[in-house]
Design a protein around this motif. Structure first.
Motif, PDB file in Angstrom:
ATOM      1  N   PHE A 131       5.730   2.578  -5.169  1.00  0.00           N
ATOM      2  CA  PHE A 131       6.207   3.285  -6.356  1.00  0.00           C
ATOM      3  C   PHE A 131       5.910   4.775  -6.263  1.00  0.00           C
ATOM      4  O   PHE A 131       6.737   5.611  -6.645  1.00  0.00           O
ATOM      5  CB  PHE A 131       5.530   2.680  -7.586  1.00  0.00           C
ATOM      6  CG  PHE A 131       6.095   3.132  -8.894  1.00  0.00           C
ATOM      7  CD1 PHE A 131       7.290   2.613  -9.366  1.00  0.00           C
ATOM      8  CD2 PHE A 131       5.419   4.058  -9.670  1.00  0.00           C
ATOM      9  CE1 PHE A 131       7.810   3.016 -10.581  1.00  0.00           C
ATOM     10  CE2 PHE A 131       5.927   4.461 -10.886  1.00  0.00           C
ATOM     11  CZ  PHE A 131       7.123   3.941 -11.350  1.00  0.00           C
ATOM     12  N   TRP A 132       4.708   5.110  -5.771  1.00  0.00           N
ATOM     13  CA  TRP A 132       4.307   6.509  -5.580  1.00  0.00           C
ATOM     14  C   TRP A 132       4.009   6.735  -4.096  1.00  0.00           C
ATOM     15  O   TRP A 132       2.843   6.802  -3.687  1.00  0.00           O
ATOM     16  CB  TRP A 132       3.066   6.833  -6.415  1.00  0.00           C
ATOM     17  CG  TRP A 132       3.359   7.049  -7.870  1.00  0.00           C
ATOM     18  CD1 TRP A 132       4.235   7.932  -8.416  1.00  0.00           C
ATOM     19  CD2 TRP A 132       2.727   6.376  -8.977  1.00  0.00           C
ATOM     20  NE1 TRP A 132       4.213   7.853  -9.783  1.00  0.00           N
ATOM     21  CE2 TRP A 132       3.295   6.915 -10.157  1.00  0.00           C
ATOM     22  CE3 TRP A 132       1.755   5.382  -9.077  1.00  0.00           C
ATOM     23  CZ2 TRP A 132       2.914   6.485 -11.435  1.00  0.00           C
ATOM     24  CZ3 TRP A 132       1.377   4.951 -10.331  1.00  0.00           C
ATOM     25  CH2 TRP A 132       1.943   5.497 -11.497  1.00  0.00           C
ATOM     26  N   PRO A 133       5.027   6.817  -3.267  1.00  0.00           N
ATOM     27  CA  PRO A 133       4.784   6.980  -1.826  1.00  0.00           C
ATOM     28  C   PRO A 133       4.055   8.289  -1.526  1.00  0.00           C
ATOM     29  O   PRO A 133       4.249   9.310  -2.200  1.00  0.00           O
ATOM     30  CB  PRO A 133       6.198   6.975  -1.230  1.00  0.00           C
ATOM     31  CG  PRO A 133       7.105   7.361  -2.359  1.00  0.00           C
ATOM     32  CD  PRO A 133       6.469   6.829  -3.597  1.00  0.00           C
ATOM     33  N   GLY A 134       3.201   8.230  -0.519  1.00  0.00           N
ATOM     34  CA  GLY A 134       2.465   9.420  -0.117  1.00  0.00           C
ATOM     35  C   GLY A 134       1.276   9.748  -0.994  1.00  0.00           C
ATOM     36  O   GLY A 134       0.660  10.811  -0.829  1.00  0.00           O
ATOM     37  N   ARG A 135       0.915   8.843  -1.930  1.00  0.00           N
ATOM     38  CA  ARG A 135      -0.204   9.135  -2.841  1.00  0.00           C
ATOM     39  C   ARG A 135      -1.343   8.139  -2.642  1.00  0.00           C
ATOM     40  O   ARG A 135      -2.025   7.755  -3.574  1.00  0.00           O
ATOM     41  CB  ARG A 135       0.281   9.086  -4.296  1.00  0.00           C
ATOM     42  CG  ARG A 135       1.517   9.906  -4.581  1.00  0.00           C
ATOM     43  CD  ARG A 135       1.375  11.363  -4.144  1.00  0.00           C
ATOM     44  NE  ARG A 135       0.411  12.090  -4.909  1.00  0.00           N
ATOM     45  CZ  ARG A 135       0.728  12.782  -6.024  1.00  0.00           C
ATOM     46  NH1 ARG A 135       1.972  12.802  -6.462  1.00  0.00           N
ATOM     47  NH2 ARG A 135      -0.194  13.450  -6.675  1.00  0.00           N
ATOM     48  N   ARG A 136      -1.557   7.752  -1.398  1.00  0.00           N
ATOM     49  CA  ARG A 136      -2.588   6.748  -1.119  1.00  0.00           C
ATOM     50  C   ARG A 136      -3.976   7.224  -1.521  1.00  0.00           C
ATOM     51  O   ARG A 136      -4.779   6.442  -2.045  1.00  0.00           O
ATOM     52  CB  ARG A 136      -2.567   6.374   0.357  1.00  0.00           C
ATOM     53  CG  ARG A 136      -3.643   5.373   0.741  1.00  0.00           C
ATOM     54  CD  ARG A 136      -3.475   4.873   2.161  1.00  0.00           C
ATOM     55  NE  ARG A 136      -2.268   4.053   2.296  1.00  0.00           N
ATOM     56  CZ  ARG A 136      -1.936   3.424   3.408  1.00  0.00           C
ATOM     57  NH1 ARG A 136      -2.708   3.546   4.495  1.00  0.00           N
ATOM     58  NH2 ARG A 136      -0.846   2.691   3.467  1.00  0.00           N
ATOM     59  N   ALA A 137      -4.291   8.489  -1.297  1.00  0.00           N
ATOM     60  CA  ALA A 137      -5.632   8.985  -1.620  1.00  0.00           C
ATOM     61  C   ALA A 137      -5.909   8.853  -3.118  1.00  0.00           C
ATOM     62  O   ALA A 137      -6.990   8.411  -3.523  1.00  0.00           O
ATOM     63  CB  ALA A 137      -5.775  10.438  -1.169  1.00  0.00           C
ATOM     64  N   GLU A 138      -4.939   9.240  -3.940  1.00  0.00           N
ATOM     65  CA  GLU A 138      -5.116   9.133  -5.385  1.00  0.00           C
ATOM     66  C   GLU A 138      -5.261   7.677  -5.807  1.00  0.00           C
ATOM     67  O   GLU A 138      -6.105   7.333  -6.642  1.00  0.00           O
ATOM     68  CB  GLU A 138      -3.935   9.785  -6.122  1.00  0.00           C
ATOM     69  CG  GLU A 138      -3.851  11.286  -5.968  1.00  0.00           C
ATOM     70  CD  GLU A 138      -3.019  11.697  -4.760  1.00  0.00           C
ATOM     71  OE1 GLU A 138      -2.847  10.880  -3.830  1.00  0.00           O
ATOM     72  OE2 GLU A 138      -2.539  12.853  -4.750  1.00  0.00           O
ATOM     73  N   LEU A 139      -4.419   6.812  -5.226  1.00  0.00           N
ATOM     74  CA  LEU A 139      -4.490   5.392  -5.571  1.00  0.00           C
ATOM     75  C   LEU A 139      -5.795   4.766  -5.088  1.00  0.00           C
ATOM     76  O   LEU A 139      -6.355   3.883  -5.759  1.00  0.00           O
ATOM     77  CB  LEU A 139      -3.286   4.660  -4.985  1.00  0.00           C
ATOM     78  CG  LEU A 139      -1.940   5.009  -5.632  1.00  0.00           C
ATOM     79  CD1 LEU A 139      -0.795   4.439  -4.815  1.00  0.00           C
ATOM     80  CD2 LEU A 139      -1.880   4.499  -7.068  1.00  0.00           C
ATOM     81  N   ASP A 140      -6.307   5.204  -3.924  1.00  0.00           N
ATOM     82  CA  ASP A 140      -7.598   4.714  -3.447  1.00  0.00           C
ATOM     83  C   ASP A 140      -8.687   5.008  -4.476  1.00  0.00           C
ATOM     84  O   ASP A 140      -9.524   4.149  -4.784  1.00  0.00           O
ATOM     85  CB  ASP A 140      -7.966   5.385  -2.117  1.00  0.00           C
ATOM     86  CG  ASP A 140      -7.263   4.763  -0.931  1.00  0.00           C
ATOM     87  OD1 ASP A 140      -6.750   3.638  -1.070  1.00  0.00           O
ATOM     88  OD2 ASP A 140      -7.229   5.394   0.141  1.00  0.00           O
ATOM     89  N   ARG A 141      -8.680   6.235  -4.993  1.00  0.00           N
ATOM     90  CA  ARG A 141      -9.722   6.609  -5.947  1.00  0.00           C
ATOM     91  C   ARG A 141      -9.555   5.870  -7.271  1.00  0.00           C
ATOM     92  O   ARG A 141     -10.553   5.419  -7.864  1.00  0.00           O
ATOM     93  CB  ARG A 141      -9.687   8.123  -6.169  1.00  0.00           C
ATOM     94  CG  ARG A 141     -10.776   8.630  -7.112  1.00  0.00           C
ATOM     95  CD  ARG A 141     -12.162   8.231  -6.664  1.00  0.00           C
ATOM     96  NE  ARG A 141     -13.200   8.722  -7.568  1.00  0.00           N
ATOM     97  CZ  ARG A 141     -14.401   8.181  -7.690  1.00  0.00           C
ATOM     98  NH1 ARG A 141     -14.747   7.133  -6.945  1.00  0.00           N
ATOM     99  NH2 ARG A 141     -15.281   8.691  -8.538  1.00  0.00           N
ATOM    100  N   LEU A 142      -8.330   5.713  -7.749  1.00  0.00           N
ATOM    101  CA  LEU A 142      -8.107   4.951  -8.975  1.00  0.00           C
ATOM    102  C   LEU A 142      -8.589   3.517  -8.807  1.00  0.00           C
ATOM    103  O   LEU A 142      -9.240   2.954  -9.699  1.00  0.00           O
ATOM    104  CB  LEU A 142      -6.621   4.972  -9.330  1.00  0.00           C
ATOM    105  CG  LEU A 142      -6.052   6.284  -9.869  1.00  0.00           C
ATOM    106  CD1 LEU A 142      -4.537   6.188  -9.987  1.00  0.00           C
ATOM    107  CD2 LEU A 142      -6.662   6.631 -11.220  1.00  0.00           C
TER     108      LEU A 142
END
Length: 451
Positions: A131-142
């Motif tokens: 859904f939010w490609p390229g945002r793995r770092a943000e999703l990791d922290r969430l």
């Protein structure tokens, strides 16, 4: 060969998994652009009447195909001998939270394993990365914060900032939200208060497990973590719901775009090439928004849309009104468009739908109420919760009455389907409990296709 559009794999013209035919799909990307091969497959259908069904926002293609298979199954036995049905499944890129069950529907492994609580299960996490490609770092922290659930105001502030970033709301917009009313209050108000309100909503919807709310909150009181000064750890269920709501706002906009710029023009092209073909539009949840917004592309005087059936529609119950009760100078977003249908617009609704009873008005209020998160009135209701409102003369029928006596030949009509749309777990309740022969019979009645 399978192609992928917006994270959805499809096979052009494939009827795999569908027990009726002819069946094909209309596939759209997030901008409403259609895959022309799928449009061509619809154009070649040998059918007098075509059922066009759009799935809701909490779906992936696999879920959508299973939905279409289940919902379409009764139709061959219900229609008259002069009706040759074609079946079309609209596939548009949406977002599947795997912790929301669909009654009697989920295949093995389709749901999150129990015990994740506030944490992100692997299937939902995978869907969020698509859904939010390229945002793995943000999703990791969430994901880390949801798993650890620290009792720290700073952790919630960080969580809220990350969600705003994913939602495309920067800090400047959040600070100056008064000057930028398009920014929903859910992203601008104090994150602890937002999570507190969402935690209460989860408790109200029966989602006590994993939300940190106790039985008192579920009964209308305030459980641990829901009172001012209570344990902050009890608010992480609300934080997870904040993340879910961030996808909701994006899907709401996308559903309108796919309908108005995608499905609507495609149907107009198909009708121009096949003038005798009759289209019957069906939409569930945000899919109801897709098919309804497609009516904006129907030319004046055209009669090819013969019926519209909305199943637990996730948009305003005032959408078709010429005048809003609370603002007589304005109409609904779809005002008057029911008149472009050569037949009725039937809104099936249920009081057992927690998603629309609790979360839809909360999300709508957070999107545009200057009073903030407190208070409630009818302006925020969903059409799938209490039917069409503020359209003079629009009848309200029980499901039994609609099945026994039929539905009006034109205009808006509300059908209380709560007698069958009544099962489902938290947090959505009966929102997805739509695979019933009774609802298929409503579609047949609306389209004047019966025996």
């Amino acid at each position: 060969m399978a192609d992928v559009v917006g994270g959805f794999g499809f096979r052009t013209g494939s009827a795999a998994g569908i027990g009726v035919g002819p069946y094909t799909e209309l596939t759209f990307d997030s901008d409403g652009d259609v895959d022309r091969a799928t449009q061509g497959a619809v154009a070649r259908m040998e059918a007098t009447d075509v059922l066009v069904f759009a799935h809701g926002w909490n779906s992936d293609r696999s879920t959508a195909v299973r939905l279409y298979d289940r919902f379409f199954a009764p139709f061959p036995a219900l229609v008259g001998p002069g009706v040759r049905l074609g079946y079309v499944g609209v596939v548009w890129p949406s977002m599947r939270f795997s912790d929301e069950p669909i009654p009697d529907f989920e295949a093995a492994g389709a749901l999150a394993e129990p015990g994740y609580g506030c944490a992100l299960d692997p299937l939902t996490r995978q869907a969020l990365e698509g859904f939010w490609p390229g945002r793995r770092a943000e999703l990791d922290r969430l994901a880390e914060l949801l798993a650890e659930q620290p009792e720290s105001a700073a952790a919630f502030i960080e969580f809220g900032a990350l969600v705003r970033e994913l939602a495309g709301v920067d800090a400047v917009q959040a600070v100056h939200a008064v000057a930028a009313p398009a920014v929903p209050a859910i992203f601008t108000d104090d994150v602890l208060e937002v999570c507190r309100v969402l935690s209460r909503a989860l408790a109200r919807a029966g989602a006590v497990a994993g939300s940190g709310a106790g039985a008192g909150a579920a009964a209308g009181g305030e459980g641990p973590g829901l009172t001012v000064g209570g344990s902050l750890g009890g608010l992480w269920g609300g934080a997870k719901e904040l993340l879910r709501q961030a996808t909701y706002y994006k899907m709401k906009k996308r559903a309108g775009v796919v309908g108005e710029r995608g499905l609507g023009p495609v149907l107009a092209e198909l009708a121009a090439g096949r003038p005798a073909m009759r289209f019957h539009l069906i939409g569930h949840s945000f899919g109801a928004r897709v098919v309804s917004f497609s009516l904006r592309a129907v030319p004046d005087g055209a009669r090819y849309v013969r019926s519209v059936t909305l199943l637990q529609g996730a948009f305003s119950h005032y959408a078709f009104a010429d005048r809003l009760p609370h603002d007589k100078g304005r109409g609904g977003a779809l005002r008057g468009l029911h008149r472009k249908v050569d037949g009725p617009v039937v809104a099936c609704h249920s009081p057992h739908d927690s998603a629309l009873k609790v979360f839809y008005p909360l999300a709508s209020r957070m999107a545009g109420d200057s009073a903030g998160l407190l208070g409630f009135d009818e302006r925020w209701g969903a059409i799938g919760h209490d039917g069409v409102q503020a359209v003079p003369g629009a009848p309200r029928l029980s499901l039994d009455t609609a099945l026994r006596e039929g539905v009006p030949a034109a205009g808006c009509v509300s059908v209380d389907a709560g007698s069958v749309v009544r099962r489902g777990g938290a947090p959505s309740g009966a929102h997805s409990d739509i695979c019933h022969e009774e609802l298929a019979r409503v579609v047949v009645a609306a389209g004047r296709m019966g025996r």
